[in-house]
Enzyme design. Sequence first.
Site, PDB file in Angstrom:
ATOM      1  N   LYS A 156      -0.638   3.750  -2.259  1.00 36.90           N
ATOM      2  CA  LYS A 156      -1.398   4.634  -2.392  1.00 36.90           C
ATOM      3  C   LYS A 156      -0.679   6.358  -1.824  1.00 36.90           C
ATOM      4  O   LYS A 156      -1.391   7.528  -2.707  1.00 36.90           O
ATOM      5  CB  LYS A 156      -2.308   4.041  -1.677  1.00 36.90           C
ATOM      6  N   SER A 216       0.795  -1.192   0.227  1.00 34.14           N
ATOM      7  CA  SER A 216      -0.260   0.031   0.356  1.00 34.14           C
ATOM      8  C   SER A 216       1.198   1.057   0.151  1.00 34.14           C
ATOM      9  O   SER A 216      -0.046   2.591  -0.245  1.00 34.14           O
ATOM     10  CB  SER A 216      -0.848   0.100   1.275  1.00 34.14           C
ATOM     11  N   SER A 242      -6.099   3.374   5.313  1.00 35.51           N
ATOM     12  CA  SER A 242      -5.538   2.634   3.699  1.00 35.51           C
ATOM     13  C   SER A 242      -6.331   1.758   3.048  1.00 35.51           C
ATOM     14  O   SER A 242      -6.541   0.612   2.332  1.00 35.51           O
ATOM     15  CB  SER A 242      -4.375   1.461   4.175  1.00 35.51           C
TER      16      SER A 242
END
Length: 283
Positions: A65, A62, A117
């Site tokens: 992101k 993640s 997240s």
Amino acid sequence: MKKLLTIIISATLLSTMMTGFTVKTATLPTPETSSVSAVVIDAQTGKILYAKNAYEVRAMASLTKVMTTILTLEAGDLDRRFKVDNGAIHVEGTTMGLREDDVVTRRALCYGMMLPSGNDAANASAVSVSGSVGEFVTLMNTKARQIGMTDTQFANPHGLDQANHHSTAYDMAVLTAYALTRSDESATFREIAATQSVRTEFGNPPYRRWLSNNNKLLHMYEGCIGVKTGFTDNARRCLITAAQRDGRTLIAVTLNAPDDWNDHIKMYNYGFTKIGMLYKNYE
């Protein structure tokens, strides 16, 4: 003769300064970390202060992101309300809690990506910005090349394990330096990344709810200002953080680090000491 003597003295002093500079920085013990790959850079200059397999290509979970968030911020129109794409929000893993036909804003989606997240938030942002996840991935890769991420390939906006989705610790630091200092939306990105919890609004109809940040270093290390956690079965624990001290901002990245919180504390203690030595020797 006098001029020659001056040159000799100046050369001797310069040699002494350079020798002292080398010795002082070389004697600083390098921290041992649990990570497979790691790097610490000075956000303003890009100077590498610590590296461990920093250019090794790996899954980054993640941490992806960070790119999705900065592109969403740069797309603008952050507070316009719209309905999420119902197909986009059906994705496995962590979420911000989006449901079909929810009304949301891009700003709320950015908080949803950076704090809990949310994979649903990442996909919803992608469709909002580019019309489809595929088109957004193209935008991600174009941006990566523009800012100097030479060993990165994005295949999705959320970071779940997928073929041809990879980066390096160094490239992730480059991305974070861009997001924190070079983007036109850096101020907004910094505000989001440093937020421990936020009360935002989304739903159908929208209603207020709290989102909390997964980044424990925000309260574990004085001066930490974010940035992003990550985990998948393939990537394992991944972490980007940034910290400020004495007017300097350092960025630390670890990929596949079982003890990432402590790794980052060690890396910052080392990095800030080293950069202090560097600037002291230039004074």
